[in-house]
Design a protein around this motif. Sequence first.
Motif, short mmCIF file in Angstrom:
data_model
loop_
_atom_site.label_atom_id
_atom_site.label_comp_id
_atom_site.label_asym_id
_atom_site.label_seq_id
_atom_site.Cartn_x
_atom_site.Cartn_y
_atom_site.Cartn_z
N PRO A 237 0.82 -1.21 0.00
CA PRO A 237 0.00 0.00 0.00
C PRO A 237 0.85 1.26 0.00
O PRO A 237 1.97 1.27 0.50
N PHE A 238 0.29 2.33 -0.58
CA PHE A 238 0.99 3.60 -0.64
C PHE A 238 0.70 4.42 0.62
O PHE A 238 -0.36 4.31 1.23
N ALA A 239 1.66 5.24 1.00
CA ALA A 239 1.48 6.13 2.14
C ALA A 239 0.61 7.31 1.70
O ALA A 239 0.92 7.99 0.72
N LEU A 240 -0.49 7.55 2.40
CA LEU A 240 -1.41 8.64 2.10
C LEU A 240 -1.58 9.52 3.33
O LEU A 240 -1.65 9.01 4.45
N ASN A 241 -1.67 10.82 3.14
CA ASN A 241 -1.90 11.71 4.26
C ASN A 241 -3.40 11.79 4.57
O ASN A 241 -4.22 11.11 3.95
N SER A 242 -3.76 12.64 5.49
CA SER A 242 -5.16 12.72 5.93
C SER A 242 -6.09 13.22 4.83
O SER A 242 -7.30 12.99 4.88
N ALA A 243 -5.52 13.90 3.83
CA ALA A 243 -6.33 14.38 2.72
C ALA A 243 -6.40 13.38 1.58
O ALA A 243 -7.03 13.64 0.55
N GLY A 244 -5.76 12.21 1.75
CA GLY A 244 -5.78 11.19 0.71
C GLY A 244 -4.70 11.34 -0.34
O GLY A 244 -4.74 10.65 -1.37
#
Length: 336
Positions: free
Chosen positions: A166-173
Amino acid sequence: MSRHRPPRVPVAVCWLLAGAAVVTGCGTATRTAAAPPRPGAPAVTTAQAAAVVRAYDQQNNAVNAAFDATGLATIERPPLRTSSVALMTISKTLRQKIPQITSTDPHFVVPAQPGYPRWFLSISQRVIGGVPAPQPTYDVYYQETPADHFLAAFALTPSEQETVGPFALNSAGAAASVSSGAGLLIAPTDLGQAITSHYVRGLRDKDAFAYSPPLDDMLGNGFTLGRKVLGSRGVTLTRALASVAPQAFALRTADGGVVAFTAITVTDRLVAKTAQATASLRAGSNDAALLGRPAGATARSFTIDRLEMFMTYIPTKASGMKAKVLAYSETGVSVK
């Protein structure tokens, strides 16, 4: 052109986006004029990304139907365009129709990018010539400035079942674009030499790469077999790294590593060992067609440049893991 059929193994590729949105393609625009995204948000919306993919498919199919190599420059950039021009030349010479493509059920991984250039990854199920591909295709789309269209830069399809992410995503996606090799087992810019050395020098289980079918079976075994067969015919085959594409695209994964898209050009030299031997290009082969001799050709030697594109998982140095080539494509682009 982006018409590569997936390699042989008909199994689905697993992918994980750790919460990324699912969007179906809509619209036809490839240049977006919307307001800048809020800080930390994906650089383009899912609707905009979907429009880019649909427009690319439509324009790509029109260009291919007309064998319009010049038109490829309006929808693609190197390295993909370099491959597409060569494949179009081969298809035209061999009088082969280029199959139409449709990217179905696209999903997107979009980095947070405050300005330009900007890019995103599209993951879709390709339908090629009416036949659904058994695994997803990973396309990179790139926009240099607000005045430019998004252009397709990479298109790669894994050959076997793989977990990509999985890719690292921030709180905004938003995903994280990575431009340096700091902390990684191999810097993306160094992958070309490392991959070439792995299979040309026979370094399986001796270097930083884990076993993978694209690298060890298709590239490694294919090159070794080709060298052996040519050797039995009195011809030597050598391969060397000629150049590395100046730009790599990499996305941070949840474990701190990256999935990187890179390209290189390798040069093959086929040379007859004795005065009695000759090197040959088989009638109907891509190499013969690229030379403009579709009926085949013989000579004392041939020099062939091949463009190779890779999608590779690179772990961190601290992880203790090895890098893994997830997908690759190879296209002859010059024969002399």
